[in-house]
Design a protein around this motif. Structure first.
Motif, PDB file in Angstrom:
ATOM      1  N   THR A 181       0.833  -1.204   0.000  1.00  0.00           N
ATOM      2  CA  THR A 181       0.000   0.000   0.000  1.00  0.00           C
ATOM      3  C   THR A 181       0.868   1.254   0.000  1.00  0.00           C
ATOM      4  O   THR A 181       0.597   2.202  -0.742  1.00  0.00           O
ATOM      5  N   LEU A 182       1.911   1.256   0.804  1.00  0.00           N
ATOM      6  CA  LEU A 182       2.810   2.414   0.840  1.00  0.00           C
ATOM      7  C   LEU A 182       3.579   2.551  -0.472  1.00  0.00           C
ATOM      8  O   LEU A 182       3.826   3.668  -0.936  1.00  0.00           O
ATOM      9  N   ALA A 183       3.944   1.439  -1.089  1.00  0.00           N
ATOM     10  CA  ALA A 183       4.601   1.482  -2.397  1.00  0.00           C
ATOM     11  C   ALA A 183       3.649   2.050  -3.449  1.00  0.00           C
ATOM     12  O   ALA A 183       4.048   2.874  -4.285  1.00  0.00           O
ATOM     13  N   ASN A 184       2.378   1.637  -3.410  1.00  0.00           N
ATOM     14  CA  ASN A 184       1.380   2.204  -4.319  1.00  0.00           C
ATOM     15  C   ASN A 184       1.200   3.695  -4.075  1.00  0.00           C
ATOM     16  O   ASN A 184       1.071   4.474  -5.017  1.00  0.00           O
ATOM     17  N   LEU A 222      -5.086   2.444  -1.242  1.00  0.00           N
ATOM     18  CA  LEU A 222      -5.867   1.279  -0.809  1.00  0.00           C
ATOM     19  C   LEU A 222      -6.912   0.902  -1.859  1.00  0.00           C
ATOM     20  O   LEU A 222      -7.082  -0.278  -2.181  1.00  0.00           O
ATOM     21  N   ILE A 223      -7.602   1.911  -2.393  1.00  0.00           N
ATOM     22  CA  ILE A 223      -8.588   1.656  -3.448  1.00  0.00           C
ATOM     23  C   ILE A 223      -7.906   1.048  -4.664  1.00  0.00           C
ATOM     24  O   ILE A 223      -8.385   0.064  -5.240  1.00  0.00           O
ATOM     25  N   PHE A 224      -6.762   1.613  -5.047  1.00  0.00           N
ATOM     26  CA  PHE A 224      -6.001   1.123  -6.200  1.00  0.00           C
ATOM     27  C   PHE A 224      -5.580  -0.336  -5.975  1.00  0.00           C
ATOM     28  O   PHE A 224      -5.683  -1.173  -6.870  1.00  0.00           O
ATOM     29  N   GLY A 225      -5.128  -0.649  -4.778  1.00  0.00           N
ATOM     30  CA  GLY A 225      -4.742  -2.016  -4.454  1.00  0.00           C
ATOM     31  C   GLY A 225      -5.916  -2.975  -4.519  1.00  0.00           C
ATOM     32  O   GLY A 225      -5.793  -4.090  -5.047  1.00  0.00           O
ATOM     33  N   SER A 229       6.478   1.453  -8.771  1.00  0.00           N
ATOM     34  CA  SER A 229       6.148   0.339  -7.874  1.00  0.00           C
ATOM     35  C   SER A 229       7.169  -0.777  -7.981  1.00  0.00           C
ATOM     36  O   SER A 229       7.583  -1.344  -6.968  1.00  0.00           O
ATOM     37  N   TRP A 230       7.578  -1.085  -9.208  1.00  0.00           N
ATOM     38  CA  TRP A 230       8.597  -2.110  -9.404  1.00  0.00           C
ATOM     39  C   TRP A 230       9.893  -1.708  -8.699  1.00  0.00           C
ATOM     40  O   TRP A 230      10.501  -2.522  -7.995  1.00  0.00           O
ATOM     41  N   ALA A 231      10.318  -0.452  -8.871  1.00  0.00           N
ATOM     42  CA  ALA A 231      11.568   0.010  -8.258  1.00  0.00           C
ATOM     43  C   ALA A 231      11.484  -0.012  -6.736  1.00  0.00           C
ATOM     44  O   ALA A 231      12.434  -0.448  -6.062  1.00  0.00           O
TER      45      ALA A 231
END
Length: 126
Positions: free
Chosen positions: A8-11, A45-48, A115-117
């Motif tokens: 979530t924090l990464a997103n 959170l919504i995105f996740g 996000s990948w990084a």
């Protein structure tokens, strides 16, 4: 649980970079930094949840397009997930908005790379 918080924090970080780089992805600047941070985490959170619940169904239904385009259709699906996140954020009265499909495509590309990084930089703790 820790993995969920980290993702979530990464997103949230990836969304923040997309907001910073693209004029078409906005978060209300008139609110305080604390309110924007909470909004960003809620949008993450919504995105996740969208990526966890909706994206697999869309990918399954569009499998022939994934094969036909050698996976490039992923960009379109990611853009649609970002647009859905924008719409859901508006339904929850959050000040996050994405202006149009092509902005969503660029935003999804930025979010995927960031996000990948971030996930590569963090230790993998399952």
């Amino acid at each position: 649980m820790t993995n969920f918080v980290v993702k979530t924090l990464a997103n949230a970080a990836a969304l923040a970079v997309a907001i910073w780089l693209l004029a078409g992805i906005t978060l209300d600047e008139s609110t305080s930094l604390g309110r924007r941070t909470v909004t960003l985490v809620l949008v993450a959170l919504i995105f996740g949840l969208v990526n966890f619940i909706v994206k697999p169904v869309v990918k399954l239904l569009s499998l022939p397009l994934f094969v036909l385009t050698l996976g490039l259709f992923t960009l379109v699906v990611n853009a649609l997930m970002l647009l859905l996140t924008s719409w859901l954020a508006e339904q929850f009265d959050l000040s996050f908005h994405v202006d149009g499909f092509w902005t969503a495509v660029l935003g999804a590309l930025i979010i995927s790379i960031v996000s990948w990084a971030v996930n590569m930089a963090l230790p993998d703790k399952n």
